[in-house]
Design an enzyme around this catalytic site. Structure first.
Site, short mmCIF file in Angstrom:
data_model
loop_
_atom_site.label_atom_id
_atom_site.label_comp_id
_atom_site.label_asym_id
_atom_site.label_seq_id
_atom_site.Cartn_x
_atom_site.Cartn_y
_atom_site.Cartn_z
N ARG A 137 -9.19 57.80 15.35
CA ARG A 137 -7.71 57.67 15.77
C ARG A 137 -7.68 56.62 16.87
O ARG A 137 -6.58 56.53 17.63
CB ARG A 137 -7.30 59.02 16.23
CG ARG A 137 -7.33 60.11 15.09
CD ARG A 137 -6.87 61.22 15.69
NE ARG A 137 -7.71 61.90 16.66
CZ ARG A 137 -8.65 62.78 16.27
NH1 ARG A 137 -9.06 63.07 15.10
NH2 ARG A 137 -9.38 63.41 17.34
N ARG A 138 -8.58 55.72 16.89
CA ARG A 138 -8.49 54.73 18.10
C ARG A 138 -8.45 53.20 17.58
O ARG A 138 -8.70 52.27 17.87
CB ARG A 138 -9.77 54.54 18.99
CG ARG A 138 -9.74 56.24 19.71
CD ARG A 138 -11.15 56.32 20.39
NE ARG A 138 -11.04 57.60 20.93
CZ ARG A 138 -12.57 58.23 21.52
NH1 ARG A 138 -13.62 57.36 21.79
NH2 ARG A 138 -12.48 59.34 22.17
N CYS A 157 7.18 39.99 21.24
CA CYS A 157 8.11 41.12 20.95
C CYS A 157 7.38 42.33 20.03
O CYS A 157 7.57 43.49 20.57
CB CYS A 157 9.24 40.23 20.09
SG CYS A 157 10.23 39.17 20.98
N ARG A 177 9.29 45.57 21.06
CA ARG A 177 9.95 45.97 22.42
C ARG A 177 11.41 45.62 22.23
O ARG A 177 12.41 46.14 22.72
CB ARG A 177 9.52 45.30 23.64
CG ARG A 177 9.35 43.74 23.30
CD ARG A 177 9.15 43.04 24.83
NE ARG A 177 9.20 41.69 24.71
CZ ARG A 177 10.08 40.85 24.71
NH1 ARG A 177 11.58 41.45 24.81
NH2 ARG A 177 9.92 39.60 24.40
N SER A 178 11.68 44.49 21.51
CA SER A 178 12.85 43.96 21.09
C SER A 178 12.93 43.26 19.60
O SER A 178 12.08 42.61 19.27
CB SER A 178 13.41 42.72 22.27
OG SER A 178 14.40 42.19 22.14
N ASP A 180 15.61 40.67 17.52
CA ASP A 180 17.03 40.04 16.60
C ASP A 180 17.21 40.68 15.34
O ASP A 180 16.33 40.01 14.61
CB ASP A 180 16.99 38.71 16.98
CG ASP A 180 18.17 37.81 16.44
OD1 ASP A 180 18.87 38.53 15.50
OD2 ASP A 180 18.10 36.65 16.73
#
Length: 276
Positions: A137-138, A157, A177-178, A180
């Site tokens: 799980r790593r 991003c 994170r972001s 378009d």
């Protein structure tokens, strides 16, 4: 019809109908003419793509699949931060006079760390774990290195991948994170879907599910009318996707090892304005 199209349309409708507008707020991004680039956004969008069901390229407009994969390999395989190693010009606005985007993206993938199994970079660690400890799980990567942010042409991003094996299927969570939505959404979905297929093949697994988590999913003000027209277009079945089955080493893959068939789409949208 394409499940990826249905997801894309619903996401856009949700953003346009329920999203928060940045009008009146201070924003960093600018259009080429210097005007503030405002957005309508939703926080915490999560989309799931079953790669056994279909290859998630939208048909509302064509996605340049091989160009997108070339960028992914530039980061994950070449581990490069120089646009001269890339076949497209999409990174030109963030590069310096030498072509470097600083300590971003591929640069971070090439940094070696000490792991229990020895010194290696993040990509090699993922491949080693998928082959030797697939139920760990790593198994993850992260290129949002705070100590290097000041030396990056653009802060990442899409910054983190977490891999997880269920049975003989390789799944992954892509954290972003972001985004378009018009310019980059399906571009990123296609890239990381192909990455999962490639890593699965060289690890003796099958591609499973891609879960795409977007913290700030936004539509720019100058993209709204384009999006409204685009999501009303006809939808077609997803294309067929295969990889060259002879490739057993991740570093041997090229864009020529990708085969896309029956990709029926609506017309391309030209000259999309990009905020920087």
């Amino acid at each position: 019809m394409s499940a990826a199209d249905r997801l894309f349309v619903k996401m856009c409708e949700d953003i346009l109908e329920e999203g928060f507008s940045s009008r009146g707020q201070k924003v960093r991004a600018r259009w080429e003419d210097g005007a503030e680039a405002h957005t309508v956004k939703k926080f915490g969008v999560v989309n799931r793509y079953d790669l056994q069901e279909e290859f998630p390229a939208i048909t509302l407009r064509p996605t340049a699949i091989k160009t997108a994969v070339d960028e992914m390999l530039w980061i994950w395989q070449k581990k490069s931060n120089n646009i001269n190693d890339l076949n497209s010009r999409i990174w030109d606005s963030w590069a310096d006079e030498t072509g470097s985007i600083g300590k971003a993206y591929g640069y971070q993938m090439g940094i070696k760390y000490r792991f229990p199994q020895g010194e290696m970079d993040q990509v090699d660690n993922v491949i080693w774990q998928l082959k030797n400890t697939p139920y760990s799980r790593r198994i993850m990567t992260n290129i949002y290195n705070f100590s290097d942010l000041a030396d990056m042409g653009l802060e990442p991003c899409a910054y983190s991948m977490t891999f997880n094996v269920t049975g003989d299927r390789l799944n992954a969570v892509l954290n972003q994170r972001s985004q378009d939505i018009l310019a980059a959404n399906n571009w990123n979905v296609v890239q990381y879907s192909v990455l999962i297929h490639m890593l699965a093949q060289v690890s003796g697994l099958k591609a499973g599910e891609l879960v795409h988590v977007i913290a700030d999913a936004h539509i720019y003000d100058r993209h709204i009318d384009i999006i409204k027209e685009m999501i009303k277009r006809p939808q077609y079945p997803a294309p067929k996707f295969t990889l060259n089955p002879e490739i057993k080493d991740f570093y041997d893959f090229t864009v020529d090892d990708i085969r896309i068939e029956d990709y029926q789409t609506n017309p391309q949208i030209r000259n999309i304005p990009v905020a920087v």
